[in-house]
Design a protein around this motif. Structure first.
Motif, PDB file in Angstrom:
ATOM      1  N   ALA A 195       0.845  -1.177   0.000  1.00 18.13           N
ATOM      2  CA  ALA A 195       0.000   0.000   0.000  1.00 18.13           C
ATOM      3  C   ALA A 195       0.889   1.239   0.000  1.00 18.13           C
ATOM      4  CB  ALA A 195      -0.909   0.002   1.228  1.00 18.13           C
ATOM      5  N   GLU A 196       0.368   2.368  -0.485  1.00 22.63           N
ATOM      6  CA  GLU A 196       1.171   3.556  -0.686  1.00 22.63           C
ATOM      7  C   GLU A 196       1.966   3.999   0.548  1.00 22.63           C
ATOM      8  OE1 GLU A 196       2.023   4.978  -3.279  1.00 22.63           O
ATOM      9  OE2 GLU A 196       0.694   4.120  -4.735  1.00 22.63           O
ATOM     10  N   PRO A 197       1.391   3.912   1.786  1.00 17.99           N
ATOM     11  CA  PRO A 197       2.187   4.401   2.912  1.00 17.99           C
ATOM     12  C   PRO A 197       3.463   3.603   3.149  1.00 17.99           C
ATOM     13  CG  PRO A 197      -0.133   4.210   3.514  1.00 17.99           C
ATOM     14  CD  PRO A 197       0.057   3.510   2.203  1.00 17.99           C
ATOM     15  N   PHE A 198       3.534   2.362   2.636  1.00 19.35           N
ATOM     16  CA  PHE A 198       4.657   1.498   2.975  1.00 19.35           C
ATOM     17  C   PHE A 198       5.708   1.470   1.870  1.00 19.35           C
ATOM     18  CE2 PHE A 198       1.231  -0.808   5.505  1.00 19.35           C
ATOM     19  CZ  PHE A 198       1.363   0.107   6.544  1.00 19.35           C
ATOM     20  N   ARG A 199       6.081   2.640   1.405  1.00 20.19           N
ATOM     21  CA  ARG A 199       7.138   2.765   0.416  1.00 20.19           C
ATOM     22  C   ARG A 199       7.883   4.066   0.675  1.00 20.19           C
ATOM     23  NH1 ARG A 199       5.501   5.580  -4.466  1.00 20.19           N
ATOM     24  NH2 ARG A 199       6.444   3.994  -5.797  1.00 20.19           N
ATOM     25  N   ILE A 200       9.117   4.112   0.266  1.00 17.24           N
ATOM     26  CA  ILE A 200       9.927   5.326   0.353  1.00 17.24           C
ATOM     27  C   ILE A 200      10.385   5.666  -1.056  1.00 17.24           C
ATOM     28  CG2 ILE A 200      12.119   6.288   1.164  1.00 17.24           C
ATOM     29  CD1 ILE A 200      11.864   4.437   3.606  1.00 17.24           C
ATOM     30  N   GLU A 201      10.236   6.921  -1.452  1.00 17.54           N
ATOM     31  CA  GLU A 201      10.760   7.378  -2.736  1.00 17.54           C
ATOM     32  C   GLU A 201      11.500   8.686  -2.502  1.00 17.54           C
ATOM     33  OE1 GLU A 201       9.422   8.508  -7.315  1.00 17.54           O
ATOM     34  OE2 GLU A 201       7.966   7.694  -5.905  1.00 17.54           O
ATOM     35  N   LEU A 202      12.792   8.712  -2.815  1.00 13.84           N
ATOM     36  CA  LEU A 202      13.628   9.883  -2.588  1.00 13.84           C
ATOM     37  C   LEU A 202      14.396  10.230  -3.852  1.00 13.84           C
ATOM     38  CD1 LEU A 202      15.109   8.852   0.881  1.00 13.84           C
ATOM     39  CD2 LEU A 202      13.262  10.479   0.480  1.00 13.84           C
ATOM     40  N   ARG A 203      14.610  11.523  -4.072  1.00 14.40           N
ATOM     41  CA  ARG A 203      15.388  11.997  -5.219  1.00 14.40           C
ATOM     42  C   ARG A 203      16.440  12.971  -4.719  1.00 14.40           C
ATOM     43  NH1 ARG A 203      12.569  11.561 -10.338  1.00 14.40           N
ATOM     44  NH2 ARG A 203      10.593  10.481 -10.008  1.00 14.40           N
ATOM     45  N   ARG A 204      17.637  12.875  -5.275  1.00 18.22           N
ATOM     46  CA  ARG A 204      18.690  13.821  -4.958  1.00 18.22           C
ATOM     47  C   ARG A 204      19.485  14.111  -6.235  1.00 18.22           C
ATOM     48  NH1 ARG A 204      16.017  13.492  -1.119  1.00 18.22           N
ATOM     49  NH2 ARG A 204      16.626  13.327   1.085  1.00 18.22           N
ATOM     50  N   LEU A 254      13.881   4.069  -4.634  1.00 23.37           N
ATOM     51  CA  LEU A 254      12.553   3.583  -4.286  1.00 23.37           C
ATOM     52  C   LEU A 254      12.712   2.311  -3.451  1.00 23.37           C
ATOM     53  CD1 LEU A 254       9.431   3.658  -4.622  1.00 23.37           C
ATOM     54  CD2 LEU A 254       9.742   2.271  -6.686  1.00 23.37           C
ATOM     55  N   HIS A 255      12.141   2.307  -2.264  1.00 27.03           N
ATOM     56  CA  HIS A 255      12.169   1.135  -1.393  1.00 27.03           C
ATOM     57  C   HIS A 255      10.722   0.745  -1.115  1.00 27.03           C
ATOM     58  CE1 HIS A 255      14.245  -0.977   2.274  1.00 27.03           C
ATOM     59  NE2 HIS A 255      13.359  -1.746   1.686  1.00 27.03           N
ATOM     60  N   ASP A 260       5.124  -2.812   7.727  1.00 26.23           N
ATOM     61  CA  ASP A 260       4.249  -1.923   8.491  1.00 26.23           C
ATOM     62  C   ASP A 260       4.803  -0.500   8.439  1.00 26.23           C
ATOM     63  OD1 ASP A 260       6.316  -1.718  10.544  1.00 26.23           O
ATOM     64  OD2 ASP A 260       5.664  -3.709  11.179  1.00 26.23           O
ATOM     65  N   ARG A 261       4.033   0.443   8.948  1.00 28.95           N
ATOM     66  CA  ARG A 261       4.397   1.859   8.899  1.00 28.95           C
ATOM     67  C   ARG A 261       5.662   2.149   9.721  1.00 28.95           C
ATOM     68  NH1 ARG A 261       1.323   6.061   7.395  1.00 28.95           N
ATOM     69  NH2 ARG A 261      -0.531   4.744   7.481  1.00 28.95           N
ATOM     70  N   LYS A 262       5.771   1.546  10.893  1.00 27.67           N
ATOM     71  CA  LYS A 262       6.927   1.813  11.748  1.00 27.67           C
ATOM     72  C   LYS A 262       8.230   1.420  11.043  1.00 27.67           C
ATOM     73  CE  LYS A 262       9.034   0.898  16.248  1.00 27.67           C
ATOM     74  NZ  LYS A 262      10.362   0.637  15.665  1.00 27.67           N
ATOM     75  N   THR A 263       8.238   0.253  10.401  1.00 26.52           N
ATOM     76  CA  THR A 263       9.442  -0.182   9.700  1.00 26.52           C
ATOM     77  C   THR A 263       9.770   0.775   8.564  1.00 26.52           C
ATOM     78  OG1 THR A 263       8.909  -2.479  10.236  1.00 26.52           O
ATOM     79  CG2 THR A 263      10.529  -2.122   8.511  1.00 26.52           C
ATOM     80  N   ARG A 264       8.743   1.206   7.845  1.00 31.93           N
ATOM     81  CA  ARG A 264       8.964   2.200   6.785  1.00 31.93           C
ATOM     82  C   ARG A 264       9.594   3.467   7.359  1.00 31.93           C
ATOM     83  NH1 ARG A 264       5.400   5.918   4.296  1.00 31.93           N
ATOM     84  NH2 ARG A 264       4.901   6.463   6.449  1.00 31.93           N
ATOM     85  N   ASP A 265       9.030   3.986   8.450  1.00 32.55           N
ATOM     86  CA  ASP A 265       9.528   5.225   9.034  1.00 32.55           C
ATOM     87  C   ASP A 265      10.953   5.066   9.560  1.00 32.55           C
ATOM     88  OD1 ASP A 265       7.107   6.281   8.392  1.00 32.55           O
ATOM     89  OD2 ASP A 265       6.333   6.355  10.439  1.00 32.55           O
TER      90      ASP A 265
END
Length: 312
Positions: A9-18, A119-120, A125-130
């Motif tokens: 689900a969307e909350p459980f992903r990380i997308e970063l750009r640099r 992209l990860h 769960d949310r805690k692990t994502r955070d």
């Protein structure tokens, strides 16, 4: 018992750009050379073991001690396109093999610079994502930015890691606030760079602000936050990074974060179609009191931004 949230689900992903001010071949080499990985992978960890067979199907293993406990990554490369893309499984205690956690790193050649997009996906769960976000991948990518003044060599990464940790002052001196805004990313980004828009929401008391802003790298802004009893709280800063509509980074000078402290704010805008997840990180506070005041302030400010954008 509530139903479990769906993996992916969307909350459980990380997308970063640099944007890294080094050629793509250097940045790619830093991600594929064990001796370099060991210098940037976990800021503050001096001793770790890294092995990697950078080929499709090859293993990657990282072993270290974190907060007195052993930690290990056992992954396998799913895709290797030299100078363009790496994709590998992410198997740890927090993300066992059955979860299907995967990291994708794209490298875009911009001549003397490189756009890095990480992209990860597949957190349980949310805690692990955070846990993997602000003090994980964000901090790692800040090391790349801090190291970019010269060739990406082991000593430069070691020095950059110390710089990033000094700015962050550890987990206790960092604020991270998240808010989903019911507008597209381009509109939310504009709300952060248009003074007339900022005046409506960038004040914790909700009584408005006076704003001037020159939204370009090296440009400056000034914000007078207005209190309910006529107080004026001045804030100044300089734009360090502008990547519309994905990211803003700027220095932050206020009564609680004086010039010379090195306080920096980053705002990432994650496109969710008709919505945008705003992730704000603020680090470099001079004290816990200052950190706590800003935690309350930014939480209130993002709440007001969400209210302002409901009507379009």
């Amino acid at each position: 018992m509530p139903a479990p949230e769906k993996r992916g689900a969307e909350p459980f992903r990380i997308e970063l750009r640099r944007i890294i001010a080094r050629p793509v071949e250097e940045v790619y080499r830093a991600w594929t050379t064990p001796a370099l990985i060991a210098k940037w992978f976990s800021p503050g960890i001096e001793e770790m073991q890294v092995s990697a067979e950078v080929r499709t199907g090859g293993p990657i293993r990282i072993e270290l001690t974190y907060r007195g406990a052993p930690w290990r990554l056992d992954g396998r490369y799913l895709e290797v396109i030299p100078g363009k893309r790496l994709r590998f499984t992410w198997v740890t205690t927090e993300c066992p093999a059955a979860i299907g956690s995967v990291v994708t790193v794209n490298f875009r050649d911009l001549g003397s610079r490189t756009e890095l997009v990480l992209l990860h996906e597949g957190f349980p769960d949310r805690k692990t994502r955070d846990d993997h976000d602000a003090t994980g991948w964000q901090q790692i990518l800040e090391v790349f930015v801090a190291a970019e003044g010269g060739a990406l060599a082991p000593q430069r990464f070691a020095d950059a890691s110390r710089t990033v940790l000094a700015q962050a002052r550890g987990d206790s001196y960092r604020v991270e606030v998240r808010r989903v805004i019911a507008r597209p990313a381009a509109e939310v980004f504009t709300a952060w760079t248009n003074p007339a828009s900022m005046e409506k929401w960038i004040c914790p008391s909700g009584t408005g602000s006076r704003v001037t802003a020159d939204a370009r790298v090296g440009g400056r802004f000034h914000i007078d936050m207005l209190g309910p009893n006529g107080e004026v709280w001045p804030h100044d800063g300089e734009y360090l990074e502008i990547d519309p509509p994905r990211r803003l980074s700027f220095s932050w000078i206020s009564r609680a974060c004086e010039a010379g402290v090195g306080a920096v704010v980053t705002v990432d805008f994650h496109d969710r179609g008709r919505e945008t997840e705003v992730v704000l990180a603020h680090f470099g506070f001079p004290s816990l009191k200052s950190r706590d005041e800003h935690q309350r302030g930014w939480t209130a400010i993002l709440s007001q931004l969400a209210q302002q954008t409901k009507g379009g």
